[in-house]
Design a protein around this motif. Structure first.
Motif, PDB file in Angstrom:
ATOM      1  N   PHE A  99      39.085  47.738  12.647  1.00 35.88           N
ATOM      2  CA  PHE A  99      37.984  48.042  13.560  1.00 35.88           C
ATOM      3  C   PHE A  99      38.432  49.050  14.613  1.00 35.88           C
ATOM      4  O   PHE A  99      37.712  49.997  14.938  1.00 35.88           O
ATOM      5  CB  PHE A  99      37.475  46.770  14.239  1.00 35.88           C
ATOM      6  CG  PHE A  99      36.421  47.026  15.268  1.00 35.88           C
ATOM      7  CD1 PHE A  99      35.102  47.192  14.890  1.00 35.88           C
ATOM      8  CD2 PHE A  99      36.746  47.117  16.614  1.00 35.88           C
ATOM      9  CE1 PHE A  99      34.120  47.434  15.837  1.00 35.88           C
ATOM     10  CE2 PHE A  99      35.781  47.357  17.561  1.00 35.88           C
ATOM     11  CZ  PHE A  99      34.456  47.520  17.174  1.00 35.88           C
ATOM     12  N   ARG A 114      38.751  52.561  13.268  1.00 33.77           N
ATOM     13  CA  ARG A 114      37.469  53.134  12.880  1.00 33.77           C
ATOM     14  C   ARG A 114      36.572  53.461  14.056  1.00 33.77           C
ATOM     15  O   ARG A 114      35.929  54.497  14.089  1.00 33.77           O
ATOM     16  CB  ARG A 114      36.743  52.140  11.981  1.00 33.77           C
ATOM     17  CG  ARG A 114      36.488  52.671  10.612  1.00 33.77           C
ATOM     18  CD  ARG A 114      35.876  51.625   9.761  1.00 33.77           C
ATOM     19  NE  ARG A 114      34.666  52.226   9.201  1.00 33.77           N
ATOM     20  CZ  ARG A 114      33.747  51.578   8.584  1.00 33.77           C
ATOM     21  NH1 ARG A 114      33.833  50.284   8.457  1.00 33.77           N
ATOM     22  NH2 ARG A 114      32.725  52.199   8.080  1.00 33.77           N
ATOM     23  N   HIS A 115      36.510  52.543  15.021  1.00 31.05           N
ATOM     24  CA  HIS A 115      35.519  52.657  16.092  1.00 31.05           C
ATOM     25  C   HIS A 115      36.108  52.951  17.463  1.00 31.05           C
ATOM     26  O   HIS A 115      35.355  53.198  18.398  1.00 31.05           O
ATOM     27  CB  HIS A 115      34.691  51.374  16.187  1.00 31.05           C
ATOM     28  CG  HIS A 115      33.934  51.073  14.942  1.00 31.05           C
ATOM     29  ND1 HIS A 115      32.848  51.814  14.545  1.00 31.05           N
ATOM     30  CD2 HIS A 115      34.118  50.118  13.997  1.00 31.05           C
ATOM     31  CE1 HIS A 115      32.382  51.320  13.402  1.00 31.05           C
ATOM     32  NE2 HIS A 115      33.132  50.287  13.051  1.00 31.05           N
ATOM     33  N   HIS A 161      35.695  52.322  22.907  1.00 31.39           N
ATOM     34  CA  HIS A 161      34.785  52.583  21.798  1.00 31.39           C
ATOM     35  C   HIS A 161      34.380  54.049  21.810  1.00 31.39           C
ATOM     36  O   HIS A 161      34.154  54.640  22.862  1.00 31.39           O
ATOM     37  CB  HIS A 161      33.552  51.680  21.916  1.00 31.39           C
ATOM     38  CG  HIS A 161      32.795  51.543  20.643  1.00 31.39           C
ATOM     39  ND1 HIS A 161      31.846  52.459  20.259  1.00 31.39           N
ATOM     40  CD2 HIS A 161      32.851  50.605  19.672  1.00 31.39           C
ATOM     41  CE1 HIS A 161      31.339  52.092  19.100  1.00 31.39           C
ATOM     42  NE2 HIS A 161      31.934  50.961  18.720  1.00 31.39           N
ATOM     43  N   LYS A 162      34.303  54.650  20.628  1.00 28.26           N
ATOM     44  CA  LYS A 162      33.963  56.078  20.522  1.00 28.26           C
ATOM     45  C   LYS A 162      32.553  56.372  21.004  1.00 28.26           C
ATOM     46  O   LYS A 162      32.295  57.421  21.592  1.00 28.26           O
ATOM     47  CB  LYS A 162      34.124  56.553  19.082  1.00 28.26           C
ATOM     48  CG  LYS A 162      35.557  56.590  18.621  1.00 28.26           C
ATOM     49  CD  LYS A 162      35.642  57.008  17.169  1.00 28.26           C
ATOM     50  CE  LYS A 162      37.078  56.977  16.681  1.00 28.26           C
ATOM     51  NZ  LYS A 162      37.174  57.280  15.254  1.00 28.26           N
ATOM     52  N   ASP A 163      31.609  55.457  20.753  1.00 23.84           N
ATOM     53  CA  ASP A 163      30.211  55.694  21.090  1.00 23.84           C
ATOM     54  C   ASP A 163      29.802  55.097  22.439  1.00 23.84           C
ATOM     55  O   ASP A 163      28.970  55.659  23.138  1.00 23.84           O
ATOM     56  CB  ASP A 163      29.299  55.136  19.997  1.00 23.84           C
ATOM     57  CG  ASP A 163      29.562  55.785  18.652  1.00 23.84           C
ATOM     58  OD1 ASP A 163      29.959  56.974  18.641  1.00 23.84           O
ATOM     59  OD2 ASP A 163      29.395  55.102  17.618  1.00 23.84           O
TER      60      ASP A 163
END
Length: 129
Positions: free
Chosen positions: A23, A26-27, A43-45
Motif C-alpha cells: 500500500f 503504491r499510494h 498519501h499521493k492524493d
C-alpha cells in the motif's frame, strides 16, 4: 526481515507487513526519515493522510516529538522546516522504557535500590460516619 519473512511470520509487531509495504509503495510518497530509521509517508492524493513505517518494533513512543506533530497534523511542514532547532539543554527523545531494565524504579520499590522512607505520621485514615 526478508521478503520470505514478510509472508510467513506474524510481523505486524516488528515492522511493516507485506500489505502495508505494498500500500505504501503504491499510494504513498516518502517525505522523510528520522534518526531512528523510521520512514514517514504521505498519501499521493490526500496530503492529510500520513503514516510511519517503523524500523523495528511498532511502538508509537519511538516517534520523535516533531514527527509526532507532523503525523497528527499539528504542523503542515516537515519538522526540520517548521520547528525551531533543538536547544542545547534538550535531551534526545527516548522510547517508552516500561518493562525494560532501564525503567524507573523509585527507592524502596521491589526493583529499586535503598529502603522505603518511613511514614511521617501526618496521615489520618478516613472513617465513614
Amino acid at each position: 526481515m526478508g521478503l520470505f519473512g514478510k509472508f510467513f511470520s506474524p510481523s505486524w509487531w516488528n515492522g511493516a507487513t507485506f500489505g502495508t509495504a505494498l500500500f505504501s509503495n503504491r499510494h504513498g510518497r516518502e517525505v522523510g526519515r528520522d534518526d531512528a530509521g523510521n520512514v514517514y509517508l504521505q498519501h499521493k492524493d490526500d496530503a492529510r493522510r500520513r503514516w510511519v513505517i517503523y524500523d523495528g518494533a511498532n511502538d508509537g513512543s519511538r516517534v520523535p516529538p516533531g514527527w509526532q506533530a507532523w503525523l497528527k497534523g499539528t504542523i503542515d511542514e516537515l519538522p526540520e522546516k517548521d520547528l525551531p532547532p533543538r536547544r542545547p539543554f534538550e535531551q534526545p527523545p527516548l522510547a517508552n522504557q516500561t518493562g525494560t531494565f532501564a525503567a524507573y524504579k523509585p527507592g524502596g520499590s521491589l526493583g529499586g535500590q535503598g529502603v522505603r522512607p518511613a511514614a511521617t505520621g501526618d496521615y489520618q485514615a478516613w472513617k465513614p460516619e
